[in-house]
Enzyme design. Structure first.
Site, PDB file in Angstrom:
ATOM      1  CB  THR A   1      11.110   2.484   2.386  1.00 20.55           C
ATOM      2  OG1 THR A   1      11.767   3.199   3.429  1.00 20.55           O
ATOM      3  CG2 THR A   1      11.075   1.018   2.746  1.00 20.55           C
TER       4      THR A   1
ATOM      5  CG  ASP B   1      15.626   2.150   3.598  1.00 23.68           C
ATOM      6  OD1 ASP B   1      16.521   2.781   4.195  1.00 23.68           O
ATOM      7  OD2 ASP B   1      14.430   2.192   3.942  1.00 23.68           O
TER       8      ASP B   1
END
Ligand code: GP9
Length: 407
Positions: free
Chosen positions: A80, A252
């Site tokens: 992330t 992501d």
């Protein structure tokens, strides 16, 4: 000599993306809201299961937005945080570890800092512990005015690791309405995090043969996030933010579920290595422009490094002095997208590297036939991808942007 090659690459990229056309500055001073959605992949966009759409709200929004259907996440081990880094700096993440953790104090040309110089209020929202991925320190260095983390949210609907996305969106938007415009708001969702366990009463799909599997749970969690996204866009409209805001939504990274049979069963066809490589690396990118123009599907290859140069273009901010490696998605140009693994694609080929990194041992796919072609057809791209990754790594590791500034 190597330094010259790195400088030449940044110069070439900057010249390439600085082509101006009628969309340059078209949305000058608009607010920008970017939503980075946890593990939001591209393969299930537009798909249904047992007669129900998996992402009905995203699909509806696509009709009035630009949808980049061949968009790649370019993340590495920093997951992330890598998606966040690449999307905001237009540089590659590192081959090991996370830039957020390893080099948070080095110099980068970052979107929030740039926007602040142009009068924007940049803020970031994520309802989790502020120290995770070293965010407090990194976000401070990225130029955000404020990081709204878990302690700034009321945990009125706990889910998974923290707060439900639904409540997260609602509370983030409430906070946003008191921020001076134009603002840049970056929101990071969490409910669709591995292992994808959404409470029974929030599961809206009948996943049939995937019931009680991690793949079925994944689809349920995506359906849940999609519902929260739908409510978020409705609330944006109610707050009067729809017509003066560029809304960007992207995934992501992948979901870490690598078992091919799930995807073959879900998509109803057999998949080769190229199909799987694309499935695991493609995330959707959606850009809703304030006037809803340019809606449609854009299938040229693109990736997370392209977000910042493209937003700067729309906002009329000249990007030629910044050190970025991504493409500008709003000019009609050949695209080159490099993944952290050394895989790369343009509109003609897709190269999958071999674990030993030796060029000849990798596979070069022809995107027209979707079959392997002689590996020589990927030679130029391979060298280019290697140079790009190495240049990015050097800039990050040796703080080259600061050095060049000092010179
Ligand atoms: C937590 C969230 C998770 O803050 O960002 O990150 P991930 O585990 O997907 O990298």
């Amino acid at each position: 000599e190597e330094m010259d090659a790195i400088k030449a690459l940044f110069h070439q990229k900057s010249t390439q993306r600085s082509v101006q056309n009628e969309t340059f500055g078209k949305y000058k001073n608009s607010n920008v809201v970017v939503v980075q959605v946890e593990a939001f992949m591209n393969f299930m966009i537009g798909k249904s299961i047992n007669g129900k759409e998996i992402t009905p709200n995203f699909n509806k929004l696509m009709k009035e937005s630009m949808y980049f259907s061949n968009y790649y996440h370019q993340t590495g081990q920093g997951r992330t945080s890598d998606a966040d880094f690449s999307s905001h700096s237009s540089l590659h993440p590192l081959p090991s570890g996370s830039v957020f953790v390893r080099y948070p104090d080095h110099q980068y040309d970052m979107l929030p800092t740039i926007l602040k110089e142009y009068g924007y209020s940049p803020n970031v929202f994520h309802a989790y512990d502020s120290s995770f991925w070293n965010r407090t320190i990194m976000y401070n260095n990225m130029g955000y005015d404020r990081f709204f983390s878990k302690k700034d949210f009321t945990i009125d609907e706990p889910m998974g690791w923290s707060l439900s996305d639904n409540s997260f969106f609602k509370q983030s938007l409430d906070k946003m309405t008191s921020i001076t415009q134009p603002f840049y708001s970056f929101l990071i969702t969490l409910s669709s995090h591995h292992p994808y366990t959404i409470p029974k009463d929030k599961q809206g799909l009948d996943v049939g043969e995937f019931s009680d599997t991690i793949f079925g749970n994944y689809l349920q969690s995506i359906h849940y996030v999609d519902d929260a996204l739908g409510k978020f866009t409705e609330q944006m409209k109610k707050e009067g933010l729809w017509d003066n805001t560029i809304l960007v939504i992207y995934g992501d990274h992948d979901n870490s579920i690598k078992d091919k049979p799930y995807y073959e069963q879900f998509l109803g066809k057999s998949l080769n290595d190229l199909d799987m490589e694309q499935i695991m690396n493609q995330v959707p990118l959606l850009v809703h422009l304030p006037d809803g123009s340019q809606a449609g599907e854009y299938s040229d290859p693109s990736g997370q490094l392209d977000m910042t140069p493209s937003l700067l273009h729309l906002l009329g901010i000249p990007a030629d002095s910044y050190h970025m490696l991504g493409n500008n998605l709003f000019v009609d140009q050949d695209r080159f997208v490099v993944l952290r693994s050394g895989a790369f694609t343009d509109s003609n080929v897709f190269y999958i590297p071999s674990p030993d990194g030796i060029f000849e041992n990798g596979r070069c796919y022809d995107l027209n036939t979707r079959d392997t072609t002689t590996v020589v057809n990927c030679r130029v791209g391979f060298d280019q991808a290697k140079l790009q990754l190495r240049s990015s790594d050097q800039v990050i590791q040796y703080d080259l942007l600061r050095k060049w500034d000092d010179e």
